[in-house]
Scaffold this active site. Sequence first.
Site, PDB file in Angstrom:
ATOM      1  N   ASP A 185      39.834  35.726  34.978  1.00  0.00           N
ATOM      2  CA  ASP A 185      40.414  36.958  34.442  1.00  0.00           C
ATOM      3  C   ASP A 185      39.358  38.042  34.252  1.00  0.00           C
ATOM      4  O   ASP A 185      38.172  37.749  34.086  1.00  0.00           O
ATOM      5  CB  ASP A 185      41.045  36.687  33.063  1.00  0.00           C
ATOM      6  CG  ASP A 185      42.335  35.892  33.169  1.00  0.00           C
ATOM      7  OD1 ASP A 185      42.663  35.405  34.269  1.00  0.00           O
ATOM      8  OD2 ASP A 185      43.007  35.745  32.132  1.00  0.00           O
ATOM      9  N   ASP A 186      39.833  39.263  34.228  1.00  0.00           N
ATOM     10  CA  ASP A 186      39.091  40.460  33.756  1.00  0.00           C
ATOM     11  C   ASP A 186      38.173  41.123  34.779  1.00  0.00           C
ATOM     12  O   ASP A 186      37.580  42.148  34.478  1.00  0.00           O
ATOM     13  CB  ASP A 186      38.275  40.176  32.483  1.00  0.00           C
ATOM     14  CG  ASP A 186      39.158  39.814  31.292  1.00  0.00           C
ATOM     15  OD1 ASP A 186      40.402  39.886  31.442  1.00  0.00           O
ATOM     16  OD2 ASP A 186      38.623  39.455  30.245  1.00  0.00           O
ATOM     17  N   HIS A 226      46.410  41.675  36.046  1.00  0.00           N
ATOM     18  CA  HIS A 226      46.070  41.427  34.637  1.00  0.00           C
ATOM     19  C   HIS A 226      46.210  42.759  33.875  1.00  0.00           C
ATOM     20  O   HIS A 226      45.419  43.047  32.986  1.00  0.00           O
ATOM     21  CB  HIS A 226      44.634  40.880  34.575  1.00  0.00           C
ATOM     22  CG  HIS A 226      44.264  40.200  33.297  1.00  0.00           C
ATOM     23  ND1 HIS A 226      45.048  39.262  32.675  1.00  0.00           N
ATOM     24  CD2 HIS A 226      43.163  40.324  32.506  1.00  0.00           C
ATOM     25  CE1 HIS A 226      44.447  38.847  31.566  1.00  0.00           C
ATOM     26  NE2 HIS A 226      43.305  39.479  31.437  1.00  0.00           N
ATOM     27  N   HIS A 266      44.221  46.326  30.629  1.00  0.00           N
ATOM     28  CA  HIS A 266      44.067  45.173  29.733  1.00  0.00           C
ATOM     29  C   HIS A 266      44.820  45.352  28.411  1.00  0.00           C
ATOM     30  O   HIS A 266      44.260  45.248  27.316  1.00  0.00           O
ATOM     31  CB  HIS A 266      42.579  44.889  29.468  1.00  0.00           C
ATOM     32  CG  HIS A 266      42.303  43.444  29.178  1.00  0.00           C
ATOM     33  ND1 HIS A 266      42.250  42.949  27.906  1.00  0.00           N
ATOM     34  CD2 HIS A 266      42.102  42.389  29.995  1.00  0.00           C
ATOM     35  CE1 HIS A 266      42.007  41.644  27.957  1.00  0.00           C
ATOM     36  NE2 HIS A 266      41.917  41.284  29.223  1.00  0.00           N
ATOM     37  N   HIS A 301      36.590  33.448  32.948  1.00  0.00           N
ATOM     38  CA  HIS A 301      36.493  34.907  33.032  1.00  0.00           C
ATOM     39  C   HIS A 301      35.260  35.293  33.853  1.00  0.00           C
ATOM     40  O   HIS A 301      34.158  34.817  33.548  1.00  0.00           O
ATOM     41  CB  HIS A 301      36.342  35.526  31.644  1.00  0.00           C
ATOM     42  CG  HIS A 301      37.557  35.335  30.771  1.00  0.00           C
ATOM     43  ND1 HIS A 301      37.828  34.146  30.140  1.00  0.00           N
ATOM     44  CD2 HIS A 301      38.560  36.182  30.452  1.00  0.00           C
ATOM     45  CE1 HIS A 301      38.961  34.271  29.461  1.00  0.00           C
ATOM     46  NE2 HIS A 301      39.424  35.490  29.626  1.00  0.00           N
TER      47      HIS A 301
HETATM   48 ZN   LIG Z   1      41.824  39.382  29.964  1.00  0.00          ZN
END
Ligand SMILES: [Zn+2]
Length: 223
Positions: free
Chosen positions: A33-34, A84, A88, A178
Site C-alpha cells: 500500500d501507499d 488506494h 488516502h 507498505h
Molecule cells: Zn494506506
Amino acid sequence: MYLRRIPKLIQSYYSGYLWRVKTKEKIAYLTFDDGPTPEITDWVLNLLKQYEAKATFFLVGENVKQYPDIVHRVIDCGHFLGSHTQTHLNGWKTETKVYLKDFLQSCQTINEYSGFQTAHFRPPYGKITRAQARSILPTHEIVMMDVISGDFDLNMKGKDCFKYVKKHVRKGSIILFHDSIKAWPRLEIALPKTLEYLSEQGYRFETLPVNREVKQKLELPIA
Ligand SMILES: [Zn+2]
C-alpha cells in the site's frame, strides 16, 4: 492497538470483502500500500524478481501522478495495480459523495498514467462505510487482508514483523506491507525474510485474482 490476524467473526461480518483467497495451494498474496515511492518501490520490485514473485500494489493516485515511471516499471514486472484512493482518505471521516469521487479519480489517474484498469480497491486504514462500499463493489473487489505485517508500526522491529507473518500465514493469505518511507526500516528486514521463508515452505506469490468483470467505463451509482 490493531489485530494482527483478523478474527473470523469480523471477516464474516464484512463478508462482501476479500480477506483471504480460498485455495488449497500454497499461494500467498503479497500486497503493498501507499506507493509508488521513489527507491523503495524499485527495491521491492527487484526483490520480488529474485523470487519470481508477483504482487498487487495499491497505489495512491496523487503518488501516481508524481511518479508515473515507477508505475510503469511495476506493470512491466507483471504485477497488478489496485486503487488506494486519490488522497488516502479515511472513509469513516469522509462524506460518501466526496469519498466516491476521490476513489473514482484514483482509478482514472491510474488508467491515464499507466493504461491499467484496476479491479481491486483497498480502503486506506481499512475504514470504509457500508454506503461507500455498496457503490464500489459493483466494479471493484474490496480487498482487506488476513495478515498484517505491522511494518507501519513505529514501535515494531522488522524481525518481529516477519515473525507475525510467519506465525499467521496460511494458504491463500493476503499479506499487508507498505512501500512507503514510514514503513521502510521494517519493510527492509521483514520482506526479504518473508520471501525467503515462504519460498522454502513451497509457497508461490501471485497477483490477486480478478473475481468480477470490471466495467470498462467506470460509472458509479452515487446515491
Ligand atoms: Zn494506506
